[in-house]
Write a protein that holds these residues in place. Structure first.
Motif, PDB file in Angstrom:
ATOM      1  N   MET A 350      31.395 -53.449 -33.402  1.00  0.00           N
ATOM      2  CA  MET A 350      31.196 -54.893 -33.496  1.00  0.00           C
ATOM      3  C   MET A 350      31.279 -55.286 -34.965  1.00  0.00           C
ATOM      4  SD  MET A 350      27.811 -56.967 -32.193  1.00  0.00           S
ATOM      5  CE  MET A 350      26.813 -56.750 -33.677  1.00  0.00           C
ATOM      6  N   ASP A 351      31.899 -56.406 -35.238  1.00  0.00           N
ATOM      7  CA  ASP A 351      31.961 -56.896 -36.612  1.00  0.00           C
ATOM      8  C   ASP A 351      30.625 -57.495 -37.029  1.00  0.00           C
ATOM      9  OD1 ASP A 351      34.594 -56.110 -36.728  1.00  0.00           O
ATOM     10  OD2 ASP A 351      35.409 -58.115 -36.349  1.00  0.00           O
ATOM     11  N   GLY A 358      36.281 -56.057 -26.127  1.00  0.00           N
ATOM     12  CA  GLY A 358      35.669 -55.512 -24.926  1.00  0.00           C
ATOM     13  C   GLY A 358      36.595 -54.623 -24.140  1.00  0.00           C
ATOM     14  N   LEU A 359      36.072 -54.104 -23.050  1.00  0.00           N
ATOM     15  CA  LEU A 359      36.850 -53.231 -22.176  1.00  0.00           C
ATOM     16  C   LEU A 359      38.072 -53.944 -21.615  1.00  0.00           C
ATOM     17  CD1 LEU A 359      36.880 -50.404 -20.789  1.00  0.00           C
ATOM     18  CD2 LEU A 359      35.698 -51.484 -18.872  1.00  0.00           C
ATOM     19  N   ASP A 360      37.983 -55.258 -21.449  1.00  0.00           N
ATOM     20  CA  ASP A 360      39.109 -56.047 -20.945  1.00  0.00           C
ATOM     21  C   ASP A 360      40.110 -56.399 -22.036  1.00  0.00           C
ATOM     22  OD1 ASP A 360      37.548 -57.805 -22.380  1.00  0.00           O
ATOM     23  OD2 ASP A 360      37.088 -59.118 -20.676  1.00  0.00           O
ATOM     24  N   VAL A 363      38.311 -60.558 -26.832  1.00  0.00           N
ATOM     25  CA  VAL A 363      37.305 -60.562 -27.889  1.00  0.00           C
ATOM     26  C   VAL A 363      36.064 -61.276 -27.372  1.00  0.00           C
ATOM     27  CG1 VAL A 363      36.728 -61.365 -30.202  1.00  0.00           C
ATOM     28  CG2 VAL A 363      39.013 -60.436 -29.736  1.00  0.00           C
ATOM     29  N   HIS A 364      34.923 -60.603 -27.467  1.00  0.00           N
ATOM     30  CA  HIS A 364      33.649 -61.128 -27.007  1.00  0.00           C
ATOM     31  C   HIS A 364      32.702 -61.258 -28.192  1.00  0.00           C
ATOM     32  CE1 HIS A 364      34.553 -60.257 -22.689  1.00  0.00           C
ATOM     33  NE2 HIS A 364      35.339 -59.347 -23.245  1.00  0.00           N
ATOM     34  N   GLN A 409      32.718 -56.195 -17.732  1.00  0.00           N
ATOM     35  CA  GLN A 409      34.095 -56.433 -18.153  1.00  0.00           C
ATOM     36  C   GLN A 409      35.089 -55.537 -17.421  1.00  0.00           C
ATOM     37  OE1 GLN A 409      33.757 -55.668 -22.354  1.00  0.00           O
ATOM     38  NE2 GLN A 409      32.251 -57.297 -22.632  1.00  0.00           N
ATOM     39  N   SER A 410      34.587 -54.576 -16.677  1.00  0.00           N
ATOM     40  CA  SER A 410      35.452 -53.607 -15.995  1.00  0.00           C
ATOM     41  C   SER A 410      36.082 -54.217 -14.747  1.00  0.00           C
ATOM     42  CB  SER A 410      34.624 -52.377 -15.598  1.00  0.00           C
ATOM     43  OG  SER A 410      35.340 -51.555 -14.711  1.00  0.00           O
TER      44      SER A 410
END
Length: 777
Positions: A350-351, A358-360, A363-364, A409-410
């Motif tokens: 994480m920034d 994310g897994l998808d 950007v979260h 997110q999966s």
């Protein structure tokens, strides 16, 4: 050997009165386990950081034209102590794994003739790699240093969570760095899908690369700053594009500020005549170059190399000084290095502004938690995550939240199996994020029972995952469907027990009832005639020509039936009955430790080697780690005290070959940490730790809640390893387990040790640890 001698001499000097008192961090020896099976790296990192800036000592590919290269296994961490050359310094490494990836953004400082090929170890002069000598190599927590002999360049490395900082001291006026965007660990031709590099100005580069490795689609953005201006630069793309469009109007290989390609190796020249030192700061992000720049400014902006070294050392010392022990210098080195190894992975993903990929691949923004990756869960659910629950629960709570976010997110609606850089790599078996969540809930580290339970239940019903459809229908996985049918059945049953346990705590009796039944599925793969877990087909027939010693082709993943038959940590009395009762169970345990296992039984398994064996017990691989503690359920619990000390003495040494197997993201080290304290989480998901015996005469732990735990065992040694009695806070303690809640109360544990076992201790039924059933009636 030489590193151990150097470390011990240094420790001795620092302990003399003319030096300041040694800190916990001073005992860390990152060279432990860097040769042979340990697969650790010696480079610079901070606790749970994204950056592991470390030397890579060869370029063995994972495969050549699809054919696996067996020697690559040695380079899971990029480094082998026995190698004579260094290829360069890359920024991401896995700690102690048995498969690998990463090695991102390799930098190699050079002088003289320009070489853009790494060369071969047997012919180092043909490439940019350099010889080195261990006498100039120094590694400590957060710092690494070596002299590159061929160039006479002194290389120094340190790190923040998201930034790797290099300092190179050149011998001449013509300094250069090679930035190889094609390099990687477990590399292969075509692994880099695309790389892009921009020269923003004479001291700043930005860019990214996308790789297709163990992390199938890995985005790594970077921002690189130099302390001196670039004089000139260029690159080669070793995969010439078949289409360039109208980019062909430019001469792009020299001093052109925008570089792209599939196998880019670039170089940057500097005038180092007036200042021989070049400081290079490399910030990474999975989100964007903007994110990398933010990370660079937030963590390393305006800071000198020496300042970052001091901050990295203090970050480690803050974690390590939670513990204080009495022991020899070698024992302290092993102890604090093991503690260090438990806190390299998982890694922040994480920034600094909270954004993460994310897994998808969207950007979260993390809401109220820090997002983590590198969850080697088949390994780490056993002791690593329980250890973090004990010593650094806030971080482990965020790791649990990261796993739940992964599940949400999966597209499969599954918790992570093996999470790597925002990717699922599906390595190993089971769904072992489930017991990590269950353990955190049982120990009140997290309170999100509903969200966790939903994620668990959805994960356990993905029918196309590892033959879950057959498992649910038959109660086991048929051998003709899966080469790991037996071990997967055993693992699913334990994971299902963890769901049962969480459902009870959440008050969901219907779910609890369903998963109680599934938790007993381990019984369906036990052949009562043999007393072993055994493959069976869909018609219910057990395999006729079955060899319980064989680790290959008998239905088990990285193990055999002799070890895996004990893999029922949630129902020890149940499996005891399946084996034939307590007498058979005890004899089986004793024989496991005392037998000789011929090499033919493990020679086809690269994760099991002779140095990781004690008899037939495989400490070098995780499925066996709880086995020494199973004596607690028998009439001879004192045997745990014998074998745990034996394992520590044989498998953990202050030496380059000091680990008896892959450290596996801290699991091997977490086993050690629990064991030397004198207890172990045999069944994560309960609130119990099974008692063994302390290893040191004195250990003190500053608990996260502010309480202090002191463990005293005067006179404990190899010859005085047996517990005669235990007094906790002034009261005699007879149980063979301690609860997490009682442990957190702290206080003083006083062990009386002896040369012979107290065979009367711990015999009553109420003194025994948790078992789902009292056996099979």
């Amino acid at each position: 050997m030489f590193r151990k001698i150097y470390f011990c001499l240094l420790a001795g000097l620092l302990s003399s009165p003319v030096f300041a008192q040694q800190k916990a961090v001073d005992y860390v020896n990152p060279i432990i386990g860097t040769n042979g099976m340990g697969h650790t790296f010696p480079g610079a990192c901070v606790p749970f950081g994204l950056i592991q800036l470390s030397p890579d000592t060869d370029t063995i590919p994972h495969n050549v034209n699809g054919e696996y290269q067996k020697d690559v296994y040695k380079y899971c961490a990029g480094y082998q102590y026995s190698d004579p050359t260094i290829v360069g310094f890359s920024h991401t490494h896995l700690s102690g794994t048995g498969h690998s990836d990463l090695g991102d953004m390799l930098i190699m400082p050079t002088v003289g003739e320009l070489k853009l090929n790494p060369g071969r170890a047997s012919y180092p002069d043909e490439g940019y790699r350099s010889r080195y000598n261990h006498s100039t190599e120094h590694a400590s927590a957060g710092y690494y240093e070596v002299e590159l002999e061929d160039y006479k360049i002194k290389a120094q490395l340190t790190a923040t969570p998201r930034v790797g900082i290099h300092k190179y001291t050149y011998p001449s006026s013509d300094g250069r760095i090679v930035l190889d965007l094609n390099h990687g660990i477990y590399n292969y031709d075509g692994k880099v899908l695309w790389s892009h590099l921009r020269v923003e100005n004479d001291t700043l580069l930005t860019g990214y690369r996308i790789t297709n490795g163990w992390a199938r689609t890995n985005y790594t953005y970077f921002a690189i700053s130099f302390s001196q201006p670039i004089k000139d630069y260029g690159y080669v793309d070793k995969k010439k594009p078949v289409y360039t469009g109208f980019w062909r109007r430019f001469k792009m290989d020299r001093n052109f500020p925008e570089i792209g390609g599939r196998a880019v190796v670039s170089y940057f020249n500097f005038d180092t005549s007036s200042d021989k030192e070049l400081v290079v700061k490399v910030a990474l992000s999975a989100v964007s170059t903007e994110g990398a720049l933010k990370n660079l400014l937030a963590e390393a902006g305006g800071k000198s190399f020496e300042q970052v070294v001091a901050e990295a050392s203090e970050a480690w010392n803050e974690k390590l000084e939670q513990f204080e022990i009495e022991g020899t210098e070698d024992q302290k080195a092993m102890f604090y290095t093991s503690l260090y190894h438990t806190m390299i992975n998982p890694s922040v993903y994480m920034d600094v502004d909270g954004h993460y990929r994310g897994l998808d691949h969207n950007v979260h923004r993390a809401d109220g938690f820090t997002n983590y990756t590198i969850f080697s869960l088949w390994d780490t659910y056993r002791a690593e995550h329980p250890f973090l629950n004990l010593v650094t629960p806030l971080q482990n709570a965020d790791m649990v939240k990261s796993m739940i976010a992964h599940q949400q997110q999966s597209v499969h609606k599954m918790l992570p199996v093996w999470s790597l850089m925002g990717n699922e790599n599906w390595c190993m078996s089971g769904y072992h994020a489930v017991p990590v969540l269950a353990d955190a809930i049982a120990k009140k580290v997290v309170t999100e029972k509903e969200a966790a339970l939903q994620a668990m239940v959805e994960t356990s019903n993905v029918d196309y995952y590892d033959h879950l459809d057959d498992y649910k229908e038959l109660g086991y996985i048929p051998f003709e469907k899966s080469s790991t049918a037996v071990s997967s059945t055993l693992e699913f049953a334990y994971d299902d027990w963890a769901i049962y346990q969480t459902a009870l705590q959440a008050g969901k009796e219907d779910i609890a009832k369903k998963y109680y039944a599934r938790a007993l599925n381990y019984r369906n793969v036990f052949d009562k005639k043999r007393g072993f877990a055994c493959p069976r087909d869909a018609k219910g027939n057990f395999k006729a020509d079955f060899d319980p010693l064989q680790t290959h082709g008998e239905g088990f993943i990285e193990g055999n039936s002799w070890n895996f038959s004990f893999h029922v940590p949630h129902d020890v009395y149940g499996v005891m009955d399946l084996m034939g009762g307590e007498k058979v169970f005890l004899n089986r345990l004793n024989e496991l430790f005392e037998m000789h296992l011929p090499k033919k039984y493990y020679e086809k398994n690269e994760d099991i080697t002779e140095e990781g064996l004690i008899g037939g017990y495989v400490h070098g691989n995780e499925p066996s780690h709880h086995i020494p503690y199973l004596y607690a359920w028998t009439s001879q619990p004192w045997r745990t005290q014998y074998w745990t000390r034996e394992i520590v003495d044989r498998m953990y040494r202050n030496d380059i070959n000091g680990l008896g197997g892959n450290d596996d993201c801290g699991q091997m080290s977490a086993w050690y940490m629990f064991t030397v304290m004198g207890f172990y989480p045999v069944c994560p998901g309960t609130d119990q730790y099974v008692l063994g015996a302390p290893y040191f005469p004195y250990l003190k732990l500053q608990l996260p809640n502010g309480n202090t735990l002191e463990i005293k065992a005067p006179g404990v040694s190899d010859s005085q390893r047996y517990v005669q009695s235990l007094i906790i806070n002034g009261k005699k303690y007879e149980k063979l387990y301690i609860t997490h809640a009682d442990l957190l109360k702290g206080g003083v544990w006083e062990f009386k040790m002896g040369a012979s076992p107290n065979k009367k201790r711990g015999q009553k039924a109420e003194y025994k640890p948790y078992s789902l059933t009292n056996g099979i009636k």
